[in-house]
Design a protein around this motif. Sequence first.
Motif, PDB file in Angstrom:
ATOM      1  N   GLY A 152       4.151   4.929  -0.935  1.00 38.01           N
ATOM      2  CA  GLY A 152       3.235   5.992  -0.527  1.00 38.01           C
ATOM      3  C   GLY A 152       2.225   6.331  -1.602  1.00 38.01           C
ATOM      4  N   LEU A 153       2.660   6.352  -2.871  1.00 38.67           N
ATOM      5  CA  LEU A 153       1.744   6.673  -3.968  1.00 38.67           C
ATOM      6  C   LEU A 153       0.644   5.625  -4.086  1.00 38.67           C
ATOM      7  CD1 LEU A 153       0.944   8.365  -6.428  1.00 38.67           C
ATOM      8  CD2 LEU A 153       2.597   7.061  -7.793  1.00 38.67           C
ATOM      9  N   CYS A 154       0.994   4.355  -3.981  1.00 43.26           N
ATOM     10  CA  CYS A 154      -0.019   3.291  -4.054  1.00 43.26           C
ATOM     11  C   CYS A 154      -1.026   3.427  -2.910  1.00 43.26           C
ATOM     12  CB  CYS A 154       0.644   1.920  -4.012  1.00 43.26           C
ATOM     13  SG  CYS A 154       1.415   1.438  -5.562  1.00 43.26           S
ATOM     14  N   ALA A 205      12.085   9.732 -12.457  1.00 39.72           N
ATOM     15  CA  ALA A 205      11.093   9.502 -11.405  1.00 39.72           C
ATOM     16  C   ALA A 205       9.715  10.012 -11.812  1.00 39.72           C
ATOM     17  CB  ALA A 205      11.535  10.175 -10.110  1.00 39.72           C
ATOM     18  N   ILE A 206       9.633  11.159 -12.495  1.00 41.79           N
ATOM     19  CA  ILE A 206       8.323  11.719 -12.862  1.00 41.79           C
ATOM     20  C   ILE A 206       7.605  10.837 -13.891  1.00 41.79           C
ATOM     21  CG2 ILE A 206       7.200  13.659 -14.028  1.00 41.79           C
ATOM     22  CD1 ILE A 206       9.071  15.520 -12.535  1.00 41.79           C
ATOM     23  N   PRO A 207       8.247  10.382 -14.984  1.00 42.07           N
ATOM     24  CA  PRO A 207       7.549   9.451 -15.877  1.00 42.07           C
ATOM     25  C   PRO A 207       7.108   8.171 -15.178  1.00 42.07           C
ATOM     26  CG  PRO A 207       9.500  10.326 -16.957  1.00 42.07           C
ATOM     27  CD  PRO A 207       9.563  10.778 -15.535  1.00 42.07           C
ATOM     28  N   VAL A 221       2.777   4.678 -13.027  1.00 35.02           N
ATOM     29  CA  VAL A 221       2.168   3.966 -11.898  1.00 35.02           C
ATOM     30  C   VAL A 221       0.787   4.524 -11.597  1.00 35.02           C
ATOM     31  CG1 VAL A 221       2.376   3.531  -9.415  1.00 35.02           C
ATOM     32  CG2 VAL A 221       4.368   3.290 -10.901  1.00 35.02           C
ATOM     33  N   ASN A 222       0.639   5.835 -11.640  1.00 37.23           N
ATOM     34  CA  ASN A 222      -0.668   6.460 -11.394  1.00 37.23           C
ATOM     35  C   ASN A 222      -1.719   5.909 -12.350  1.00 37.23           C
ATOM     36  OD1 ASN A 222      -2.295   8.846 -10.139  1.00 37.23           O
ATOM     37  ND2 ASN A 222      -2.515   9.124 -12.343  1.00 37.23           N
ATOM     38  N   GLU A 223      -1.386   5.822 -13.645  1.00 38.15           N
ATOM     39  CA  GLU A 223      -2.360   5.344 -14.644  1.00 38.15           C
ATOM     40  C   GLU A 223      -2.669   3.865 -14.455  1.00 38.15           C
ATOM     41  OE1 GLU A 223      -4.008   7.273 -16.743  1.00 38.15           O
ATOM     42  OE2 GLU A 223      -2.904   8.989 -15.952  1.00 38.15           O
ATOM     43  N   LEU A 224      -1.617   3.026 -14.313  1.00 32.92           N
ATOM     44  CA  LEU A 224      -1.835   1.587 -14.279  1.00 32.92           C
ATOM     45  C   LEU A 224      -2.548   1.146 -12.996  1.00 32.92           C
ATOM     46  CD1 LEU A 224       1.548   0.287 -15.768  1.00 32.92           C
ATOM     47  CD2 LEU A 224      -0.657   0.542 -16.921  1.00 32.92           C
ATOM     48  N   VAL A 225      -2.158   1.691 -11.858  1.00 31.84           N
ATOM     49  CA  VAL A 225      -2.799   1.300 -10.601  1.00 31.84           C
ATOM     50  C   VAL A 225      -4.233   1.828 -10.552  1.00 31.84           C
ATOM     51  CG1 VAL A 225      -2.739   1.543  -8.089  1.00 31.84           C
ATOM     52  CG2 VAL A 225      -0.629   1.108  -9.355  1.00 31.84           C
ATOM     53  N   VAL A 285      -6.600  15.773 -11.991  1.00 30.79           N
ATOM     54  CA  VAL A 285      -6.144  16.021 -10.624  1.00 30.79           C
ATOM     55  C   VAL A 285      -5.200  14.917 -10.181  1.00 30.79           C
ATOM     56  CG1 VAL A 285      -6.888  16.045  -8.211  1.00 30.79           C
ATOM     57  CG2 VAL A 285      -8.108  17.420  -9.902  1.00 30.79           C
ATOM     58  N   SER A 286      -5.542  13.661 -10.460  1.00 38.03           N
ATOM     59  CA  SER A 286      -4.711  12.538 -10.046  1.00 38.03           C
ATOM     60  C   SER A 286      -3.333  12.611 -10.684  1.00 38.03           C
ATOM     61  CB  SER A 286      -5.410  11.218 -10.424  1.00 38.03           C
ATOM     62  OG  SER A 286      -4.623  10.108 -10.083  1.00 38.03           O
TER      63      SER A 286
END
Length: 479
Positions: free
Chosen positions: A356-358, A385-387, A392-396, A326-327
Motif C-alpha cells: 500500500g505504501l508503494c 515497522a516505523i523505521p 522505504v519512503n526515502e528509497l522509493v 509531509v511524506s
Amino acid sequence: MPHFLPPADLARIFAGLPQAYLVLDTDLTIVAASDLYLRTTDRTRDDIVGRHILEAFPENPDEAGTVEQGPLEVSLRHVLATRRQHEMNVIQYDIPRPEEEGGGFQKRYWTPIHTPILNESGAVDYIVQTPMDVTESVLKEREADARLRIAMHAGSLGSWEYEPETDIWRRNAIVDEMFGFAPGEGSPVAAPFFARMHPDDLPRVGETVEAAVASPDRTTLRFDYRVVLPDGDVRHLASRGEVLRTSNGRSRLIGVVMDVTADKLREAELTDSLAMRESLLEQKDLLLAEVNHRVKNSLQLVVSTLGLQSRRVNDSHTKAAFGQAVSRVKAITSVHERLYRTDDPLVVDMHDYLVGLCADLAENSDLKEHVRARVAPIRLKTEKAIPVALIVNELVTNALKYAYPEGTKGPIALTLEPATDGMLELGVVDEGVGFAGESVDSGLGMRLVRTMAMQLEGRFDVRTTSKGYHATVTFPERA
C-alpha cells in the motif's frame, strides 16, 4: 475659474485607463467598464452594461458549488452597508466564452477589490471593482494544492477559510457534510453553520474568533465543539488553524477540521469496557489501539497543517522540504492507522502495509505502473515497522525522482524477504541512471536511512552500477 472636463471626455478617459475597472450602481447593476476590464474578461460593453453583475457573469454550471458568486455578492453588499473598501481573497470566477469561440466557460482566478464612491451626503452612489487576474499563479500551484486535497480527502479532513468582518465562509464539501448540509445547500456566510453549533459550545467558539481578530499574523487556533444536526444527532469536531492578515491589516482565519465523533464514542466504549473487563491484557490492547488511533489523528493534523503552511511559501527549495516532511510524517501515520485497525495493536502486517505504501508513493508519478513490491508474509512489531516505513519512503521516493531522466521509464522493485540466520533483507532496486540526487553521505534522506538502519541494528549498503541503483538494509527479524 477651474476648468472641468466635459462628461464625454471623462467617460473616454475612464474607458482608456490602463487598469481594469468595473462600475456598479447600488443595485449591483453594471454602469461602466474600462477597456482593459473588457479585454481581461473577454466581454463587450453591450454584453454587460445595464445588467446585474451576477447575470452578466453567471455561474459556470460545470463548476456548481465551487465558483464564488456567493462571496462576491456578500463583499459588494458589505461595501454598501459599511461604506468601506473591501479586498477579497483569491476566488474562482469562470468567464463565459463568446459563442463564436465555442461558448462554455474559461476557468479564471481573481483577487477583487471593491471601493465605494460616496456622494456629498456620505451615501454610496457607486462601487468600483478592481479585479486582479491571478489565474497563472494559481494554476502553477495546482499540483501542490491537488496533493493537499488528496491528503485531506484521505484523512476525511475539511478545509475552511473565514473572514470575520464580512462573515464570508469558504470551505470544501467535507465541511458541509460534517454540519449536515447537502451539496449546494450551505450558505456563503458562516451564520447558518454557527447556528448548528451546540449552544453550550457556541460562546466559547465566539470568544476564540473574537480573540483571533485581535491576534498577530500566524497566531495558531485550536477549538473543539459539537454540532447538532437537524435529526438531533450530535457530532464532535476538532478545528486547527491560524490567523492571516490581509494587505490592509484585516484578519482572515484559515484551517482544517476533523470529525472526531468516533473517537468520543470510542472513549465512552473504552470507559465502559474497562469498568466491565477484568483481564489486564484486554485492557492493555484496548488502550494501545486507542493510543495508535489518537497518534494517527494527531499526525494527520500535522500533515494537513504542513500542507497549508507550504502554500504560503514561494521558495521552491523550502516548498520541496515541506513536501519531504509531509511524506515522512504520512509514512509514520499509516503505520499507526494499520495498528489500530488490527486485532494485535503491537504488530504490523508488512506485506499489506508496504504494498500500500508503494502504491501511495507512486500515485502521482509517470512510473506508477513500473513500481513493484514483493514482500514475504512478515509481521513486525511497531518499533521495527516505523523505521522500515521511513526507509522505504526515502528509497522509493528517491528512485521515483532520480532513477529515470524525463521521458524514460523502467522498473523500481521493493523487496522484503528472509535472509539467513534470522535476518531480513529490505531492498530497493532500479535500472536507471544511478543516484543523481543528494549525496549518499551528506544528504538528509540518506542520513535518515542510515539512522533508521542503525535503529534496526542492521546494515545499509548502497551501490550504483551500469544496471542502476541497488540499496539494501539487512537487519535481525527479532530483537
